[in-house]
Design an enzyme around this catalytic site. Structure first.
Site, short mmCIF file in Angstrom:
data_model
loop_
_atom_site.label_atom_id
_atom_site.label_comp_id
_atom_site.label_asym_id
_atom_site.label_seq_id
_atom_site.Cartn_x
_atom_site.Cartn_y
_atom_site.Cartn_z
N TRP A 47 0.38 -1.61 0.12
CA TRP A 47 -0.22 0.15 0.12
C TRP A 47 0.60 1.05 0.17
O TRP A 47 0.34 1.83 -0.66
CB TRP A 47 -1.38 0.32 0.67
CG TRP A 47 -2.31 -0.93 1.20
CD1 TRP A 47 -2.47 -2.31 1.44
CD2 TRP A 47 -3.11 -0.86 -0.27
NE1 TRP A 47 -3.31 -2.57 1.18
CE2 TRP A 47 -3.80 -2.23 0.05
CE3 TRP A 47 -2.96 -0.12 -1.37
CZ2 TRP A 47 -4.73 -2.41 -0.85
CZ3 TRP A 47 -4.43 -0.17 -2.00
CH2 TRP A 47 -4.96 -1.75 -1.97
N ASP A 85 -0.85 7.01 6.41
CA ASP A 85 -2.59 6.26 5.98
C ASP A 85 -2.40 4.60 6.92
O ASP A 85 -2.15 3.78 7.29
CB ASP A 85 -1.75 5.37 4.66
CG ASP A 85 -3.16 4.51 3.57
OD1 ASP A 85 -3.44 4.39 4.55
OD2 ASP A 85 -2.41 3.63 2.54
N LYS A 143 -12.32 -1.46 6.93
CA LYS A 143 -11.50 -1.57 7.71
C LYS A 143 -13.19 -1.91 8.67
O LYS A 143 -13.09 -2.74 9.43
CB LYS A 143 -10.69 -2.19 7.62
CG LYS A 143 -9.90 -2.88 6.15
CD LYS A 143 -9.54 -1.46 5.86
CE LYS A 143 -8.37 -1.45 4.67
NZ LYS A 143 -9.11 -2.46 3.55
N1 PMP Z 1 -4.37 1.56 1.89
C1 PMP Z 1 -3.93 0.39 2.51
C2 PMP Z 1 -3.78 0.42 3.91
C3 PMP Z 1 -5.50 -0.33 2.44
O1 PMP Z 1 -5.31 -1.36 2.90
C4 PMP Z 1 -6.58 -0.27 1.01
C5 PMP Z 1 -7.67 -0.91 1.10
N2 PMP Z 1 -6.82 -2.24 1.37
C6 PMP Z 1 -6.27 1.51 0.42
C7 PMP Z 1 -4.97 1.65 0.95
C8 PMP Z 1 -7.23 1.27 -0.54
O2 PMP Z 1 -8.34 2.06 -0.30
P1 PMP Z 1 -9.08 1.60 -1.09
O3 PMP Z 1 -9.94 1.02 -1.17
O4 PMP Z 1 -10.60 2.74 -0.09
O5 PMP Z 1 -9.13 3.32 -1.94
#
Ligand code: PMP
Length: 424
Positions: free
Chosen positions: A162, A234, A258
Site C-alpha cells: 500500500w 495511511d 475495515k
Molecule cells: N491503504 C491500505 C492500507 C489499504 O488496506 C487499502 C485497501 N485495502 C487502501 C489503501 C486502498 O483503499 P481503497 O480501496 O479505499 O482505495
C-alpha cells in the site's frame, strides 16, 4: 533492530492513555490477565472478555468473517441500522432517501464527527473530513494539497504494497522519493527510525501505519525531520483500533471499510494550517479546502456510509473508547500469534515480531500451498471464511479487526491446532 524498540526511546508518546498491558505483539492471554480458554471447534460463540462488550459477533450469523475489507461490522450496529432503515427517526424515509442538507442527516454527520473527535481526542488544530474515492484517491490528494508543484520533494517509507502504491501515485504530483524500503526483506520489517533517510526539504514524510497485505504495523511513529515537521499516515487498516496522538500528524487518512464502516467513505484528519495551499491543478473534489469549508457537504456525500460510521463510533465509545478496544485487539492477536509461534514451524508468520499487525495476520503452512488450500477450505466448512491471503502474496491471512469477536479468533486457533494434529 526492532523499530518498536528504537521507538520507545523517542520523546513523544505514541499513544494517549496507553493501557498497562505490554506492547501488543508480545501480548498473550496471560499478559492481559484474561482467562486462557481452550476453545473447541464448534459454532458456539464464546463470551467476549469484557462484560460491557456489546454483541459483536459475525458468529451469531453462522460465520466468522476474516475478510480484509470490506470487513465484518459489529452485529449490534447492523441490527440498529436494520431497525432504522425504513423509517429513520420517524421521518418516513430511510437515511439514504433524504436530503443531505436536511436536519436528520445534518445531526447524523455532526454526531459522527463529534464521536470520532472524542474517540481519537482529535485536537481543534485538526479538521475531520468525510471524503470519497477511497484511500487510493488520497494517494493523489496528499501531494496535491501539501506540495507546491511536481518538483517539490516528499519522503515515503515503503513498507508494503500500500505504501508502494501511495509512493507511485505521489510521483505524479511531487518529487516523491523512497526514504526507506522493506522490499528486499519482502516487507516483513520496519526500519529503526534513524535509518529512514529523510530529506529536510521534503514537504512531508508518508507512512502506511498498517500494511494490510503484509501484516506490518508501526507501533510508534518516526519524527518527521522535514522543515515543516509533517508526518502523513495511511491508517486505512488500523484506524480506530487503538488510541493515536493525532497532534503528531499533518494528515491521517483511512478508507472506512475495515474498522469503522462500509466502503464509500474515506476519513481524513488534516492539520488546519495545511489546508488551502493545494496546487492549482487540483480537482475541486481533491482539495481539502473544498471539504473543510463546507463541513464535508460540498456535494452529495456518501450519506449511508457516514451514518454507519457514526453508529460504529458510538459503539466504540460504549465499549470504553480506544484504549479498551486496543486491549481486546492485543489479546485476540496475541492468542493467534502465540499459536503460530508454538506450532514448531508448522505455521509460519514471516513478520518480525516487534512489528506484527494486530489487525491482519498473514501466515503460511510449511507443508506448502496445497495444504494452505485445504486449510482454507476446511476452515470455511467450519464457518471461518475469507481466510485466503491476498492474491499477490498467497498463503493465509486472518483479518481480525475491532468487530471480530474473540470467539472467532478462539475458534480459529482451535481449528489450527486440530488441523496440525490431523495433518502432521
Ligand atoms: N491503504 C491500505 C492500507 C489499504 O488496506 C487499502 C485497501 N485495502 C487502501 C489503501 C486502498 O483503499 P481503497 O480501496 O479505499 O482505495
Amino acid at each position: 533492530m526492532a523499530a518498536a524498540a528504537a521507538a520507545t526511546s523517542t520523546a513523544h508518546s505514541l499513544l494517549l492513555q496507553r493501557p498497562a498491558a505490554p506492547r501488543a505483539p508480545a501480548a498473550t492471554a496471560s499478559s492481559l490477565r484474561l482467562p486462557a480458554r481452550s476453545a473447541k471447534i464448534s459454532c458456539t460463540a464464546v463470551a467476549a472478555p469484557s462484560a460491557s462488550s456489546p454483541v459483536t459477533g459475525a458468529g451469531d450469523r453462522g460465520v466468522y468473517n476474516f475478510a480484509a475489507g470490506p470487513a465484518t461490522l459489529p452485529l449490534n450496529v447492523l441490527k440498529r441500522a436494520q431497525a432504522e432503515l425504513v423509517d429513520y427517526h420517524g421521518s418516513g424515509m430511510s437515511i439514504m432517501e433524504m436530503s443531505h442538507r436536511g436536519k436528520e442527516f445534518d445531526a447524523a454527520i455532526k454526531k459522527a464527527e463529534a464521536d470520532l473527535r472524542a474517540l481519537l481526542a482529535v485536537p481543534d488544530t485538526h479538521a475531520v473530513l468525510f471524503l470519497q474515492g477511497g484511500a487510493t484517491t488520497q494517494f493523489a490528494a496528499v501531494p496535491l494539497n501539501l506540495c507546491a508543484g511536481p518538483s517539490d520533494p516528499a519522503d515515503f517509507v515503503v513498507s508494503g504494497s500500500w505504501s508502494d502504491k501511495a509512493f507511485k501515485e505521489a510521483k505524479k504530483f511531487s518529487a516523491a522519493s523512497v526514504a526507506w524500503s522493506g522490499k528486499d526483506g519482502k516487507y516483513t520489517a520496519l526500519p529503526p527510525f534513524d535509518d529512514i533517510k529523510q530529506n529536510p526539504e521534503a514537504r512531508f514524510l508518508h507512512i502506511c501505519s498498517n500494511e494490510t497485505i503484509h501484516g506490518v504495523e508501526f507501533k510508534d511513529y518516526p519524527e518527521p525531520r522535514n522543515k515543516s515537521g509533517i508526518l502523513v499516515a495511511d491508517m486505512s487498516s488500523n484506524f480506530c483500533s487503538k488510541p493515536v496522538d493525532v497532534s503528531r500528524f499533518g494528515v491521517i487518512y483511512a478508507g472506512a471499510q475495515k474498522n469503522v464502516g462500509p466502503s464509500g467513505v474515506t476519513i481524513a484528519i488534516v492539520r488546519k494550517d495545511l489546508i488551502g495551499n493545494a496546487q492549482p491543478i487540483t480537482p475541486v473534489m481533491l482539495d481539502f479546502k473544498t471539504h473543510a469549508d463546507n463541513a464535508s457537504l460540498y456535494n452529495t456525500p456518501p450519506c449511508f456510509a457516514i451514518y454507519i460510521c457514526g453508529l460504529v463510533f458510538e459503539d466504540l465509545l460504549a465499549q470504553g473508547g480506544l484504549a479498551e478496544v486496543e486491549k481486546k485487539n492485543a489479546y485476540k492477536a496475541g492468542i493467534l500469534y502465540d499459536t503460530i509461534d508454538a506450532s514448531g514451524g508448522y505455521y509460519i508468520c514471516p513478520v518480525e515480531k516487534s512489528v506484527r499487525s494486530l489487525m491482519n495476520v498473514p501466515f503460511t503452512l510449511a507443508k506448502g500451498p496445497d495444504f494452505e488450500k485445504q486449510f482454507i477450505a476446511e476452515a470455511a466448512k467450519e464457518g471461518m471464511v475469507q481466510l485466503k491471503g491476498h492474491r499477490s502474496v498467497g498463503g493465509v491471512r486472518a483479518s481480525i479487526y475491532n468487530a471480530m469477536p474473540l470467539a472467532g479468533v478462539e475458534k480459529l486457533v482451535a481449528f489450527m491446532k486440530d488441523f496440525q494434529a490431523r495433518n502432521p
